[in-house]
Design a protein around this motif. Structure first.
Motif, PDB file in Angstrom:
ATOM      1  N   GLY A  81       0.786  -1.240   0.000  1.00 29.03           N
ATOM      2  CA  GLY A  81       0.000   0.000   0.000  1.00 29.03           C
ATOM      3  C   GLY A  81       0.813   1.282   0.000  1.00 29.03           C
ATOM      4  O   GLY A  81       0.248   2.372  -0.045  1.00 29.03           O
ATOM      5  N   GLY A  82       2.136   1.161   0.062  1.00 26.84           N
ATOM      6  CA  GLY A  82       2.974   2.363  -0.030  1.00 26.84           C
ATOM      7  C   GLY A  82       2.923   3.227   1.218  1.00 26.84           C
ATOM      8  O   GLY A  82       2.086   3.019   2.116  1.00 26.84           O
ATOM      9  N   ALA A  83       3.821   4.184   1.268  1.00 28.02           N
ATOM     10  CA  ALA A  83       3.812   5.141   2.379  1.00 28.02           C
ATOM     11  C   ALA A  83       2.473   5.874   2.409  1.00 28.02           C
ATOM     12  O   ALA A  83       1.977   6.253   3.475  1.00 28.02           O
ATOM     13  N   SER A  84       1.860   6.048   1.250  1.00 32.11           N
ATOM     14  CA  SER A  84       0.576   6.761   1.187  1.00 32.11           C
ATOM     15  C   SER A  84      -0.496   6.081   2.026  1.00 32.11           C
ATOM     16  O   SER A  84      -1.373   6.754   2.571  1.00 32.11           O
ATOM     17  N   SER A  85      -0.473   4.764   2.139  1.00 34.51           N
ATOM     18  CA  SER A  85      -1.451   4.085   3.005  1.00 34.51           C
ATOM     19  C   SER A  85      -1.201   4.403   4.473  1.00 34.51           C
ATOM     20  O   SER A  85      -2.125   4.382   5.289  1.00 34.51           O
ATOM     21  N   ALA A 196       8.229   4.058   6.173  1.00 35.23           N
ATOM     22  CA  ALA A 196       9.045   4.401   5.003  1.00 35.23           C
ATOM     23  C   ALA A 196       8.675   3.511   3.830  1.00 35.23           C
ATOM     24  O   ALA A 196       8.772   2.286   3.916  1.00 35.23           O
ATOM     25  N   GLY A 197       8.241   4.126   2.740  1.00 30.16           N
ATOM     26  CA  GLY A 197       8.098   3.387   1.480  1.00 30.16           C
ATOM     27  C   GLY A 197       9.493   2.958   1.044  1.00 30.16           C
ATOM     28  O   GLY A 197      10.429   3.747   1.086  1.00 30.16           O
ATOM     29  N   ALA A 198       9.639   1.707   0.642  1.00 32.06           N
ATOM     30  CA  ALA A 198      10.988   1.167   0.402  1.00 32.06           C
ATOM     31  C   ALA A 198      11.702   1.796  -0.791  1.00 32.06           C
ATOM     32  O   ALA A 198      12.930   1.835  -0.835  1.00 32.06           O
ATOM     33  N   GLN A 199      10.941   2.312  -1.745  1.00 33.24           N
ATOM     34  CA  GLN A 199      11.534   2.597  -3.062  1.00 33.24           C
ATOM     35  C   GLN A 199      12.442   3.824  -3.132  1.00 33.24           C
ATOM     36  O   GLN A 199      12.981   4.135  -4.188  1.00 33.24           O
ATOM     37  N   LYS A 200      12.621   4.536  -2.012  1.00 31.26           N
ATOM     38  CA  LYS A 200      13.543   5.658  -2.035  1.00 31.26           C
ATOM     39  C   LYS A 200      14.942   5.208  -1.618  1.00 31.26           C
ATOM     40  O   LYS A 200      15.917   5.496  -2.290  1.00 31.26           O
ATOM     41  N   ASN A 201      15.030   4.547  -0.473  1.00 34.55           N
ATOM     42  CA  ASN A 201      16.386   4.312   0.053  1.00 34.55           C
ATOM     43  C   ASN A 201      16.577   2.892   0.581  1.00 34.55           C
ATOM     44  O   ASN A 201      17.510   2.644   1.325  1.00 34.55           O
TER      45      ASN A 201
END
Ligand SMILES: *Cc1c(COP(=O)(O)O)cnc(C)c1O
Length: 364
Positions: A81-85, A196-201
């Motif tokens: 669901g991403g950080a947005s969830s 933290a959404g994983a896709q940044k760092n």
């Protein structure tokens, strides 16, 4: 047969997200897609309840705790669901209908979190830098002493600002660390929730790391859908539903890499060196200027612009010719953005600095 020749020229990946990952992590991840853990089966085609994947989940949780020095008051989740969830899950779980959640409004992602929290209760913005398009971090605000929680965004990916220190608070701190997770040592015990959404760092898109101090849960009377209730995921060890197995595996490999490369102190050293290299050139070079207050500059995402707008297109063309990729700024800011996450090596930043110098010489 297709015989595309292999070129060895390195592409310097400044993408803001999904973003650069360590080469050795990508190599191991690629291998696991065809043959995982010596099973002659793909990681993508085996049960998440197999002992091999359970071992991945266990190691991922243990590494997150080890890197952040967390004790057993905390639970580590890997959710979809991403950080947005997390913008609404944090509010649904922590904010009573008649209660108040406090926010520091430092950019697009904070603003989105505020919007979602309003659906569950009252929201108070303790300070905002929206008046100047978020080019600084508000300071000197009063940290609220009551309320459900105070929500912060540690690093503002789009605008290029970063919180250099965190307030001490009597109410739980909830922090969106999507774009600077594992980039520097922090006192994680200050926080009620870190997400933290994983896709940044940390890994590919598709998984969000959520760290929760368990004692802050269960205080809101609201009939939550099972998937929204953190207690569901804690009880099932992030396996209430099928977890995003591949993003979790790659995130685990990245955390191993962080550990092997000096842990969070090692990352901070690496990241500070890269950021200093770039910001020094931005300040020195008369053709360029930084976008944000110098003391709030992000070590992860540097935003800058040309002084003469006519230089924007030719500079981007020069970058493209030198394999300096994904430097165009976010549409809400313009200019340029160089994202320098953990996995980026110093030589990529040096290549960008060299391009800025050569551009100066050519346009003097
Ligand atoms: C990218 C980003 C998000 C949104 O993440 P999704 O996983 O796409 O929902 C939220 N907060 C910050 C700080 C980000 O950089």
């Amino acid at each position: 047969m297709n015989t595309t020749s292999v070129t060895s020229s390195k592409v310097h990946n400044f993408s803001a997200g999904p973003a650069i990952l360590p080469q050795e992590v990508l190599a191991k991840a690629a291998a696991a897609v065809t043959n995982f853990a010596g099973k002659n089966l793909s990681l993508l085609e085996i049960s998440h309840r197999s002992k091999e994947f359970v071992a991945v989940m266990d190691e991922a949780q243990a590494l997150a705790k080890e890197l952040l020095n967390l004790n057993d008051d905390y639970e580590v989740l890997f959710l979809g669901g991403g950080a947005s969830s997390q913008f609404y899950m944090t509010a649904a779980n922590l904010l009573p209908t008649d209660g108040t959640a406090h926010f520091l409004d430092t950019g697009t992602w904070s603003t989105k979190a505020i919007k979602e929290a309003k659906k569950y209760g009252n929201v108070n913005v303790v300070a905002s830098s929206s008046d100047t398009n978020f080019n600084y971090i508000p300071k000197g605000y009063t940290v609220p002493s009551d309320g459900a929680y105070l929500h912060l965004t540690s690093n503002n990916t789009i605008f290029g600002t970063q919180l250099k220190e965190f307030p001490t608070s009597d109410i739980p701190l909830v922090c969106d660390m999507s774009s600077d997770m594992f980039s520097r040592p922090i006192d994680a015990s200050k926080f009620g929730i870190i997400y933290a959404g994983a896709q940044k760092n940390m890994g590919p898109s598709g998984v969000t790391l959520v760290i929760i101090r368990k004692d802050i849960l269960g205080k809101v009377e609201r009939d939550l859908p099972s998937m929204v209730d953190y207690r569901t995921h804690i009880a099932k060890g992030s396996m209430f539903n099928t977890p995003p197995v591949f993003p979790i595996y790659v995130s685990m490999l990245t955390m191993r890499w962080v550990k092997e490369n000096g842990g969070l102190a090692g990352m901070a050293k690496r990241n500070t060196e890269k950021a200093d290299t770039l910001y020094t050139e931005i300040d020195r070079n008369p053709l360029f200027k930084g976008n944000v207050a110098a003391e709030d500059r992000s070590v992860m995402n540097a935003t800058f612009n040309v002084v003469d707008e006519a230089h924007a297109a030719p500079f981007l063309a020069l970058c493209a010719a030198r394999n300096l990729d994904a430097l165009k700024g976010h549409r809400s800011v313009g200019g340029f953005r160089a994202s320098m996450y953990n996995a980026m090596e110093l030589d990529s930043v040096q290549a960008l600095v060299q391009a800025m110098r050569d551009f100066e010489t050519a346009n003097a």
